[in-house]
Write an enzyme that holds these catalytic residues in place. Structure first.
Site, PDB file in Angstrom:
ATOM      1  N   SER A  69      17.179 -35.616 -26.566  1.00  0.00           N
ATOM      2  CA  SER A  69      17.173 -35.935 -25.138  1.00  0.00           C
ATOM      3  C   SER A  69      16.107 -36.953 -24.734  1.00  0.00           C
ATOM      4  O   SER A  69      16.165 -37.496 -23.626  1.00  0.00           O
ATOM      5  CB  SER A  69      16.987 -34.659 -24.314  1.00  0.00           C
ATOM      6  OG  SER A  69      18.158 -33.872 -24.342  1.00  0.00           O
ATOM      7  N   LYS A  72      17.440 -40.228 -23.582  1.00  0.00           N
ATOM      8  CA  LYS A  72      18.047 -40.360 -22.255  1.00  0.00           C
ATOM      9  C   LYS A  72      17.217 -41.231 -21.318  1.00  0.00           C
ATOM     10  O   LYS A  72      17.761 -41.907 -20.442  1.00  0.00           O
ATOM     11  CB  LYS A  72      18.242 -38.973 -21.635  1.00  0.00           C
ATOM     12  CG  LYS A  72      19.173 -38.048 -22.400  1.00  0.00           C
ATOM     13  CD  LYS A  72      19.151 -36.642 -21.808  1.00  0.00           C
ATOM     14  CE  LYS A  72      20.031 -35.672 -22.567  1.00  0.00           C
ATOM     15  NZ  LYS A  72      19.949 -34.301 -22.032  1.00  0.00           N
ATOM     16  N   TYR A 197      26.877 -41.352 -26.855  1.00  0.00           N
ATOM     17  CA  TYR A 197      25.867 -40.341 -26.503  1.00  0.00           C
ATOM     18  C   TYR A 197      25.293 -39.659 -27.749  1.00  0.00           C
ATOM     19  O   TYR A 197      24.068 -39.576 -27.930  1.00  0.00           O
ATOM     20  CB  TYR A 197      26.491 -39.315 -25.567  1.00  0.00           C
ATOM     21  CG  TYR A 197      25.602 -38.140 -25.242  1.00  0.00           C
ATOM     22  CD1 TYR A 197      24.494 -38.293 -24.425  1.00  0.00           C
ATOM     23  CD2 TYR A 197      25.867 -36.877 -25.769  1.00  0.00           C
ATOM     24  CE1 TYR A 197      23.667 -37.219 -24.127  1.00  0.00           C
ATOM     25  CE2 TYR A 197      25.062 -35.794 -25.466  1.00  0.00           C
ATOM     26  CZ  TYR A 197      23.959 -35.975 -24.645  1.00  0.00           C
ATOM     27  OH  TYR A 197      23.142 -34.904 -24.360  1.00  0.00           O
ATOM     28  N   TYR A 249      13.044 -30.154 -18.829  1.00  0.00           N
ATOM     29  CA  TYR A 249      14.065 -29.165 -18.512  1.00  0.00           C
ATOM     30  C   TYR A 249      13.604 -28.280 -17.349  1.00  0.00           C
ATOM     31  O   TYR A 249      12.988 -28.772 -16.400  1.00  0.00           O
ATOM     32  CB  TYR A 249      14.431 -28.344 -19.747  1.00  0.00           C
ATOM     33  CG  TYR A 249      14.867 -29.165 -20.935  1.00  0.00           C
ATOM     34  CD1 TYR A 249      15.875 -30.126 -20.809  1.00  0.00           C
ATOM     35  CD2 TYR A 249      14.275 -28.994 -22.188  1.00  0.00           C
ATOM     36  CE1 TYR A 249      16.281 -30.877 -21.904  1.00  0.00           C
ATOM     37  CE2 TYR A 249      14.687 -29.746 -23.283  1.00  0.00           C
ATOM     38  CZ  TYR A 249      15.688 -30.684 -23.134  1.00  0.00           C
ATOM     39  OH  TYR A 249      16.085 -31.433 -24.210  1.00  0.00           O
ATOM     40  N   VAL A 267      15.369 -31.374 -28.127  1.00  0.00           N
ATOM     41  CA  VAL A 267      15.492 -30.099 -28.828  1.00  0.00           C
ATOM     42  C   VAL A 267      15.207 -30.203 -30.322  1.00  0.00           C
ATOM     43  O   VAL A 267      15.192 -29.186 -31.017  1.00  0.00           O
ATOM     44  CB  VAL A 267      16.881 -29.456 -28.605  1.00  0.00           C
ATOM     45  CG1 VAL A 267      17.051 -29.058 -27.159  1.00  0.00           C
ATOM     46  CG2 VAL A 267      18.000 -30.368 -29.060  1.00  0.00           C
TER      47      VAL A 267
END
Length: 313
Positions: A69, A72, A197, A249, A267
């Site tokens: 992530s 992103k 992605y 998160y 993660v």
């Protein structure tokens, strides 16, 4: 980085890291992507870099890991550079969700059915569809080239095993993507968007790569080592705001209170963070807490921020 700060970090960081490493036993390595479960739970490493390229590192900082992530943040920046704010934020919102990063709840309950922000999975899948390119291969090529430039490392590439593992096990992400397609948020072929992605999530880095990428954000889009402007300042401002409000998160608020720095976790156990106008920082610690963040990595960053008074709040 002043000499005294460098000396102090060199003297204290190894001991502080080993203290934080004691917390790895309380966490769990991500298992829902099978390939990630192969990581060593006890690993913990950190790399800190300043504007002159001086750096200090400790622990398992040379261990390669995938961005997950963390990527992103930079695909958002690339989409903004390709299309501008109005087009991007027509398709994705600007608010924290209060839900898990892979939740579908608010896509169904809240009008107009767009993702709440670009750092949850639904938002990042949407952003992946907005990266410029005529096909999935071109989009992925542009993303990798952008990441290589930011990291100043032409050797960055994909971990193909992790990519396949993500693609084969990504059932919830497929559900999110098809729901976004149903809502008209995604216009392209769903499997092509997911390929982009999954690919950028599987780009493999070290802590040093993350620190160099974070350094560009710390200096508002300019690589302070080369002097090259890589990102417009406005888009860095947007990215750092999302990192502060959504980057860790559902623990983003707690992280802002305890550490007080813009950050993005993944993660795989990676954390990218920065001290504005001073340092870029990369961390790896695969043992995760229940919120999906590196347990020992967060502990170490809390210690550093408090000892060096790095919080910008």
């Amino acid at each position: 980085m002043s000499e005294s700060t460098m000396d102090r970090l060199n003297a204290l960081l190894p001991e502080w890291l080993e203290t934080s490493r004691l917390h790895t036993g309380q966490g769990k390595v991500a298992s829902y992507i099978p390939e990630l479960f192969k990581a060593s739970q006890d690993d913990l490493g950190i790399h800190i870099m300043d504007a002159e390229g001086n750096h200090v590192s400790a622990g398992d900082c040379g261990v390669p890991f995938t961005m997950q992530s963390i990527s992103k943040v930079f695909t958002l920046i690339l989409a903004l550079m390709d299309h501008g704010e109005e087009a991007v934020f027509f398709n994705v919102g600007k608010e924290p969700t209060g839900d898990d990063y892979d939740s579908m709840i608010k896509l169904e309950l809240v009008e107009p059915g767009i993702p709440f922000n670009p750092l949850i999975n639904a938002g990042a899948i949407t952003v992946s569809s907005l990266v410029g390119g005529d096909c999935k291969e071109e989009k992925s090529r542009r993303i990798l080239e952008f990441f290589r430039k930011l990291a100043h490392n032409e050797r960055l590439g994909y971990n193909e095993d992790v990519y396949r593992s993500e693609s084969e096990s990504g059932h919830l992400n497929r559900s999110l993507a098809y729901f976004l397609k149903h809502n008209g948020v995604i216009k392209d072929d769903v499997e092509d968007v997911l390929a982009v992605y999954f690919r950028h999530c599987s780009i493999e880095v070290t802590c040093a790569d993350l620190a160099r990428m974070a350094l560009v954000l710390a200096y508002n889009g300019t690589d302070p080592i080369t002097g090259e402007e890589l990102i417009p300042r406005r888009y860095v401002q947007i990215a750092k705001t999302f990192m502060t409000t959504c980057g860790m998160y559902n623990a983003s608020g707690e992280f802002a209170i305890e550490v007080g720095l813009p950050a993005k976790s993944g993660v795989s156990g990676g954390i990218l963070t920065l001290v504005p106008g001073q340092f870029g920082i990369g961390v790896i610690g695969p043992a995760l807490n229940r919120k999906g963040n590196s347990l020992a990595g967060v502990h170490l960053l809390e210690r550093l921020s408090k000892e060096f008074d790095w919080s910008f709040f």
